[in-house]
Design an enzyme around this catalytic site. Structure first.
Site, PDB file in Angstrom:
ATOM      1  CG  ASP A  60      -1.594   0.948   0.851  1.00 39.52           C
ATOM      2  OD1 ASP A  60      -1.449   2.392   0.355  1.00 39.52           O
ATOM      3  OD2 ASP A  60      -2.754   0.817   1.891  1.00 39.52           O
ATOM      4  CB  SER A 139      -2.005  12.666 -15.241  1.00 36.92           C
ATOM      5  OG  SER A 139      -3.109  12.765 -15.780  1.00 36.92           O
ATOM      6  CE1 TYR A 152      -5.013   9.807 -12.202  1.00 31.24           C
ATOM      7  CE2 TYR A 152      -5.184  11.876 -13.468  1.00 31.24           C
ATOM      8  CZ  TYR A 152      -4.480  10.251 -13.508  1.00 31.24           C
ATOM      9  OH  TYR A 152      -3.457  10.276 -13.822  1.00 31.24           O
ATOM     10  CE  LYS A 156      -1.273  10.574 -11.149  1.00 30.77           C
ATOM     11  NZ  LYS A 156      -0.615   9.540 -10.748  1.00 30.77           N
TER      12      LYS A 156
END
Length: 255
Positions: A60, A139, A152, A156
């Site tokens: 993890d 990304s 997200y 990023k």
């Protein structure tokens, strides 16, 4: 063949998608690869598919203890670490107004804190070699505004900034370690299928060769080729850089 002969690589989120293709590519080019993921069954199957040069450990990336244990295991088993690919990621679909604090913390725990912890605990082992490479998966969401991928994108963006600071830290300290980020556009992976509402559908067929049209998705190999370059000694003069692999998405004018 042999572009990373003699090197040891650790790839997170390697049970599927980009991480799996990265691990395959590095192993095929001579590296001994440690695959990690939270998915036991898929991760073990991935390592078995790759063969003798691969091993899998459940991991993890948001857990500090897991990172300590994984790095200790790599050092015990291989005595070195030359390549770290911080690839593990998750997608949370929510806008700035809809996103809950729990969702925001979850996305950042995996993709921002996970990258921080990986770099922090891998650096002491990476710097013992003569040419370590950290590759952080960011990304195009760190360059463009995607309201529905708010959490997200935040994570990023943090990866993009951290990468440069880590690269400069290594240079300032005289560590033989480089750090770069890769900014992928839409690649045909389970994560992108989920984000596009195509979970369970047959993956799109994308030509392996030739220039792709503007609306095409990429393949995991398109990213793995860049990972291999950054992992190899061919990129020894490259650090603190960001590599946008998106078929022109960021450069394309609106409309």
């Amino acid at each position: 063949m042999g572009r990373v002969d003699g090197k040891v690589a650790l790839v997170t989120g390697a049970a599927s998608g980009l991480g799996l293709e990265d691990a395959k590519m590095l192993a095929n080019e001579g590296a001994r690869v440690v695959l990690t993921d939270i998915s036991d069954e898929k991760g073990a199957a991935a390592a078995e598919e790759i063969g003798a040069n691969a091993a899998f450990f459940k991991h993890d990336v948001s857990s500090e203890d897991d990172w300590k244990n994984i790095i200790a295991q790599v050092e015990k088993t291989h005595g070195q670490l030359d390549i770290l690919v911080n690839n593990a990621g998750v997608v949370v679909l929510s806008s700035p107004e809809d996103c809950t604090l729990k969702e925001f913390k979850f996305a950042n725990a995996v993709m921002s804190e996970g990258v921080f912890l990986g770099c922090k605990y891998a650096l002491p082992l990476l710097r013992q070699g003569d040419g370590g490479s950290i590759i952080n998966m960011s990304s195009t969401a760190s360059h463009l505004g995607y309201p529905i991928f708010f959490a997200y994108s935040a994570a990023k963006g943090a990866v993009r900034s951290m990468t440069k600071s880590i690269a400069m830290h290594c240079q300032a300290e005289g560590y033989p370690v480089r750090c770069n980020s890769v900014h992928a556009g839409a690649i045909e992976t389970p994560m992108v299928q989920f984000a596009q509402g195509r979970t369970g559908e047959t993956p799109q067929e994308i030509p392996e060769k030739g220039v792709l049209p503007a609306d095409s998705l990429g393949t995991p190999r398109d990213i793995a080729n860049m990972i291999l370059y950054l992992a190899s000694d061919e990129s020894r003069f490259v650090t603190g850089a960001e590599f946008v692999i998106d078929n022109g998405l960021v450069a394309r004018p609106a409309g």
